[in-house]
Design a protein around this motif. Structure first.
Motif, PDB file in Angstrom:
ATOM      1  N   GLN A 262      24.242  11.770  18.921  1.00  0.00           N
ATOM      2  CA  GLN A 262      23.647  12.640  20.054  1.00  0.00           C
ATOM      3  C   GLN A 262      23.990  13.998  19.771  1.00  0.00           C
ATOM      4  N   ARG A 266      21.367  17.263  18.828  1.00  0.00           N
ATOM      5  CA  ARG A 266      21.180  18.347  20.024  1.00  0.00           C
ATOM      6  C   ARG A 266      21.421  19.722  19.164  1.00  0.00           C
ATOM      7  N   VAL A 274      15.597  14.121  23.627  1.00  0.00           N
ATOM      8  CA  VAL A 274      15.251  14.007  25.222  1.00  0.00           C
ATOM      9  C   VAL A 274      15.723  12.396  25.327  1.00  0.00           C
ATOM     10  N   ASP A 275      16.716  12.099  25.638  1.00  0.00           N
ATOM     11  CA  ASP A 275      17.329  10.898  25.517  1.00  0.00           C
ATOM     12  C   ASP A 275      17.851  10.470  27.167  1.00  0.00           C
ATOM     13  N   LYS A 276      17.020  10.007  28.127  1.00  0.00           N
ATOM     14  CA  LYS A 276      17.610   9.784  29.361  1.00  0.00           C
ATOM     15  C   LYS A 276      17.239   8.201  29.487  1.00  0.00           C
ATOM     16  N   ARG A 277      18.340   7.213  29.585  1.00  0.00           N
ATOM     17  CA  ARG A 277      18.153   5.880  30.126  1.00  0.00           C
ATOM     18  C   ARG A 277      17.547   5.815  31.506  1.00  0.00           C
ATOM     19  N   GLU A 278      16.116   6.176  31.720  1.00  0.00           N
ATOM     20  CA  GLU A 278      15.868   6.071  33.038  1.00  0.00           C
ATOM     21  C   GLU A 278      14.330   5.965  32.708  1.00  0.00           C
ATOM     22  N   GLY A 281      12.392   8.729  30.828  1.00  0.00           N
ATOM     23  CA  GLY A 281      13.458   9.728  30.244  1.00  0.00           C
ATOM     24  C   GLY A 281      13.279   9.746  28.803  1.00  0.00           C
ATOM     25  N   TYR A 282      11.981   9.734  28.268  1.00  0.00           N
ATOM     26  CA  TYR A 282      11.851   9.848  26.865  1.00  0.00           C
ATOM     27  C   TYR A 282      10.421  10.545  26.668  1.00  0.00           C
ATOM     28  N   SER A 297      14.149  10.377  21.111  1.00  0.00           N
ATOM     29  CA  SER A 297      14.413   9.700  22.349  1.00  0.00           C
ATOM     30  C   SER A 297      15.034   8.233  21.935  1.00  0.00           C
ATOM     31  N   ARG A 298      15.278   7.384  22.933  1.00  0.00           N
ATOM     32  CA  ARG A 298      15.705   6.243  22.829  1.00  0.00           C
ATOM     33  C   ARG A 298      16.813   5.941  21.686  1.00  0.00           C
TER      34      ARG A 298
END
Length: 342
Positions: A262, A266, A274-278, A281-282, A297-298
Motif C-alpha cells: 500500500q 501510494r 483508492v482502497d477503502k474496505r467499505e 471504496g474502490y 483498489s481491492r
C-alpha cells in the motif's frame, strides 16, 4: 524548445484524445498538423479546448520533412506504409498500433516503467506504444516488482468497447437501444451481442487457444518489465463505453506485506490508490474516464501462494492505454534526446 508535431489518425477516438491531451498538458508545440485518410481531408477538428481548429490533411500526400514528432494512431495497415516514410524524413514516430511492438530494434515504452529503453529509438526512429490493457497493468506492477520481484501474474481483463474503436462504441449503443425497443440486435463489430453481455474473445484466436490480445499482454509485459515474469491472461470485452478494468493476481519471489505494498503504490508515479474496505471504496471504469491516473483498489493478500497479492486496476484506455502514454513518450523524448540535439 517547441516542436513541430503531427497527429496521424487525428479523426479517430485515440487521435482526438491525443489532440485533447497535447492541449491539456500544454505540450510545447511550434506547429501542429492533423492528418488522416483521404475521406477526412478538409474536415475541421478541434485542438482540445483551446478554441483552435485544424484542417485535416491527407496522409497519402503529407510530407514529414522538417517535422519533429509524429503521433500515429492510424492502424497497422497505414502505419506500415507511412511510419517508415516519416522516420526516414527525420520525424520521430510514436506508434499506437501493434505493428512494431515486438520488433527487437524498436523500444516499447511506458514512461513510468522503462524510460531508459527509449534511448534505442535512433535505430529506426520509431517508438512503440503498448497495448492498452498492458499499459495500465505494468504501471501497477513496476513498483511492486522493484520491491519484491514478481514471479507470476494471472490477469483477467474487463475491456471497454472503445478499445474496438468508434464501431465498437456505436454497436453497444445501437444494441442497447434495440433491447428496449424490441428491434433486432445484430452483431457486426463483435462476434456476439455485446449489450448486456460479456465476450471472452478479443482479437483473433491463436493455435494454443489464446487470443492475440492475451498473447500481447504476455509478451509486452515481458518486453517492458522483465522477461522472467510468467504471465497468463484472459481478456474479456464488456458492455462499458470507456475504461478498462483488470483483476490481477501477483506471486512474488520475496515476502511483501500488505502495508508495504500500500505504501509503495501510494507513492508510485501514475498511480492513485483508492482502497477503502467499505461500500463504494474502490474505483470503477465510469469514474476513471477523462483521468490520467491508473487506479488501484481491492488490494489484499492472496493466501494460496507463499507471497501473493490480489488487486483491482482501472484506467481510461483511451488515455493511459493509448493517447496519454503516447504524449508522455513524446515528453520523455524531448527531455532525454531532442533538447540535447537542439
Amino acid at each position: 524548445m517547441a516542436y513541430r508535431v503531427v497527429v496521424v489518425g487525428a479523426t479517430g477516438n485515440v487521435g482526438r484524445e491525443m489532440l485533447n491531451i497535447l492541449a491539456e498538458r500544454e505540450f510545447p508545440i511550434a506547429e501542429l498538423a492533423a492528418v488522416a485518410s483521404a475521406r477526412s481531408q478538409g474536415d475541421m477538428i478541434d485542438f482540445g479546448d483551446t478554441g483552435k481548429t485544424l484542417k485535416v490533411q491527407n496522409l497519402d500526400h503529407f510530407d514529414f520533412t522538417g517535422w519533429d514528432i509524429a503521433l500515429f494512431s492510424a492502424g497497422s495497415g497505414p502505419t506500415k506504409i507511412h511510419a517508415p516514410r516519416a522516420a526516414a524524413a527525420g520525424c520521430t514516430v510514436i506508434d499506437n498500433s501493434s505493428l512494431y511492438r515486438m520488433d527487437p530494434e524498436i523500444p516499447l515504452i511506458v514512461p513510468e516503467v522503462n524510460p531508459h529503453a527509449i534511448d534505442g529509438y535512433r535505430k529506426r526512429n520509431i517508438i512503440a506504444n503498448p497495448n492498452c490493457s498492458t499499459a495500465q497493468m505494468v504501471v501497477a506492477l513496476k513498483p511492486l516488482h522493484d520491491a519484491a520481484t514478481i514471479k507470476r501474474v494471472v490477469v483477467s481483463t474487463y475491456q471497454s468497447v472503445s478499445g474496438a474503436g468508434k464501431e465498437g462504441m456505436d454497436e453497444l449503443f445501437e444494441q442497447t437501444r434495440a433491447v428496449f425497443v424490441g428491434d433486432p440486435k445484430a452483431a457486426k463489430k463483435f462476434t456476439k451481442q455485446i449489450a448486456f453481455n460479456v465476450i471472452p474473445h478479443i482479437d483473433v484466436f491463436m493455435e494454443d487457444g489464446s487470443t492475440k490480445e492475451e498473447w500481447k499482454m504476455v509478451v509486452e509485459t515481458q518486453k517492458i518489465l522483465d522477461p522472467a515474469i510468467d504471465v497468463t491472461a484472459t481478456c474479456v470485452r464488456v458492455p462499458v463505453f470507456v475504461g478498462h478494468s483488470e483483476s490481477i493476481n501477483i506471486e512474488f519471489e520475496r515476502p511483501i506485506s500488505l502495508a508495504h505494498a500500500q505504501s509503495i503504490l501510494r507513492e508510485a508515479p501514475g498511480i492513485m490508490l483508492v482502497d477503502k474496505r467499505e461500500d463504494g471504496g474502490y474505483v470503477t471504469p465510469i469514474e476513471c474516464v477523462g483521468e490520467y491516473a491508473t487506479y488501484i483498489s481491492r488490494l489484499r493478500v492472496d493466501p494460496t501462494v507463499p507471497h501473493g497479492l490480489n488487486l483491482w486496476c482501472v484506467s481510461d484506455n483511451l488515455r493511459k492505454g493509448a493517447a496519454l502514454n503516447a504524449v508522455q513518450i513524446a515528453e520523455l523524448l524531448g527531455r532525454r534526446h531532442l533538447k540535447k540535439a537542439a
